[in-house]
Design an enzyme around this catalytic site. Structure first.
Site, PDB file in Angstrom:
ATOM      1  N   GLY A 191     -17.290   0.291  -2.380  1.00  0.00           N
ATOM      2  CA  GLY A 191     -18.007   1.978  -2.508  1.00  0.00           C
ATOM      3  C   GLY A 191     -19.318   1.820  -3.185  1.00  0.00           C
ATOM      4  N   GLY A 237     -24.559   3.451  -2.921  1.00  0.00           N
ATOM      5  CA  GLY A 237     -25.426   3.931  -3.372  1.00  0.00           C
ATOM      6  C   GLY A 237     -25.060   4.924  -4.396  1.00  0.00           C
ATOM      7  CE  LYS A 238     -18.617   6.338  -3.236  1.00  0.00           C
ATOM      8  NZ  LYS A 238     -17.518   6.876  -2.351  1.00  0.00           N
ATOM      9  CB  SER A 276     -13.704  -4.366  -1.710  1.00  0.00           C
ATOM     10  OG  SER A 276     -14.647  -2.836  -1.793  1.00  0.00           O
ATOM     11  N   PRO A 277     -16.877  -4.599   1.564  1.00  0.00           N
ATOM     12  CG  PRO A 277     -17.195  -4.135   4.175  1.00  0.00           C
ATOM     13  CD  PRO A 277     -15.637  -4.184   3.140  1.00  0.00           C
ATOM     14  CG  LEU A 278     -19.039  -0.483   2.117  1.00  0.00           C
ATOM     15  CD1 LEU A 278     -18.905   0.648   2.262  1.00  0.00           C
ATOM     16  CD2 LEU A 278     -20.475  -1.027   3.096  1.00  0.00           C
ATOM     17  CG  LEU A 304     -22.441  -2.680  -2.245  1.00  0.00           C
ATOM     18  CD1 LEU A 304     -22.485  -4.349  -1.901  1.00  0.00           C
ATOM     19  CD2 LEU A 304     -23.754  -2.745  -3.519  1.00  0.00           C
ATOM     20  CE1 TYR A 311      -3.286  -2.572   0.213  1.00  0.00           C
ATOM     21  CE2 TYR A 311      -3.849  -1.677   2.459  1.00  0.00           C
ATOM     22  CZ  TYR A 311      -3.754  -2.738   1.059  1.00  0.00           C
ATOM     23  OH  TYR A 311      -4.849  -3.925   1.451  1.00  0.00           O
TER      24      TYR A 311
END
Length: 318
Positions: free
Chosen positions: A208, A212-213, A203-205, A210, A53
């Site tokens: 990004g 909704g953006k 990355s459970p979203l 999920l 990273y």
């Protein structure tokens, strides 16, 4: 925050982990310090990073913050090895020498004599898995890592590594897992469940998506608008993701919650998931995850399961 055991081990981590992929690049020292303070104040413990990273700069920043912002003992420190950036681009090297050299560098940058969890970041097709596992054994034996595991490996690799290490010594697998990426359910999760290996979901979203953006456009300050992260988000901006995102938004509206809360709740409700690792660019974004109500009604979970179900065929299903 809820604390969970990692698989069949005694290692305990917070249900939400703090990812640091953007630290020292999109997230500066001030924002990172605020994130880490908020995270620990909320009961968070799992701090996830990697030697790759920002080419080690994320670990350097973490080391600085563990000296100045929060005590080292307040976090469960997880780092990864096996990927570096050379003159020709990304290099995967999970050989014994490369892994152990990487671990030494990580410890120096982090300012500690051990990490709580050390993972091989990705499979290396050029190195025998037995050699890679030998490096994990050495890290355990030398005390430089308290627990070890794999990241982004297939189910058969997980099972083979667990067999080579011996009962109870492969602590965790870290894999991408969300309503938009359920491929690990075919083999990795069954293997982890059978072997008593804990699952850390990165990355459970859905990178990004999920939240909704991205339903109407790409925000100018989002990862999808970033020169170096646009390719990371792009796979989930197509037509396949649309029905899942819309179902998620509908569920969130019905529950009077945010899409983020529902997406996070879905992941944390899956078997073997010990922690969902959330990476946020700003402290404000992170707070939304730290205060999320994650328990979901069974009917909502079932509906989301159905709309996001991955294609499964032979031999998993006949």
């Amino acid at each position: 925050m809820e604390e969970r055991l990692v698989g069949a081990t005694g290692l305990r981590v917070s249900a939400v982990g703090l990812g640091t992929l953007t630290w020292s690049r999109d997230t500066d020292e001030h924002e990172a310090a605020e994130q880490l303070r908020d995270f620990v104040d909320a009961g968070g413990t799992l701090l996830d990073t990697a030697a790759s990273y920002a080419d080690g700069a994320a670990e350097e920043l973490i080391g600085h913050l563990l000296r100045t912002t929060v005590p080292r003992d307040d976090v469960v420190l997880c780092t990864k090895a096996g990927v570096r950036h050379g003159a020709g681009g990304r290099v995967v090297d999970a050989s014994r020498g490369a892994l152990l050299s990487s671990l030494d560098g990580s410890l120096e940058r982090l300012g500690t004599d051990h990490v709580d969890l050390w993972l091989v970041q990705t499979p290396d097709p050029r190195t025998p898995l037995a050699e890679t596992v030998g490096a994990l054994e050495h890290a355990l034996g030398s005390g430089r890592a308290r627990y070890v595991g794999l990241s982004n490996h297939a189910g058969w690799q997980t099972a083979r590594a667990a067999t080579l290490l011996g009962p109870g010594r492969l602590a965790a697998v870290e894999v991408e897992y969300s309503l938009l990426q359920r491929g690990v359910e075919r083999e990795v999760l069954p293997a982890a469940t059978d072997l008593g290996v804990g699952v850390l979901a990165w990355s459970p979203l859905g990178r990004g998506v999920l939240t909704g953006k991205y339903r109407r456009s790409v925000p100018a300050d989002s990862r999808a608008a970033s020169a170096h992260l646009a390719g990371f988000v792009e796979p989930y901006l197509g037509r396949d993701a649309g029905p899942v995102v819309e179902a998620l938004v509908t569920a969130a509206e019905g529950l009077q919650r945010t899409p983020l809360e529902v997406a996070l709740g879905w992941v944390l409700g899956r078997p073997q998931v010990a922690s969902a690792v959330v990476g946020a660019r700003t402290a404000a974004q992170l707070r939304a995850a730290l205060t999320a109500q994650t328990a979901l009604p069974e009917a909502i979970t079932a509906a989301l399961d159905e709309v996001s179900a991955p294609a499964v065929g032979y031999p998993e299903r006949r």
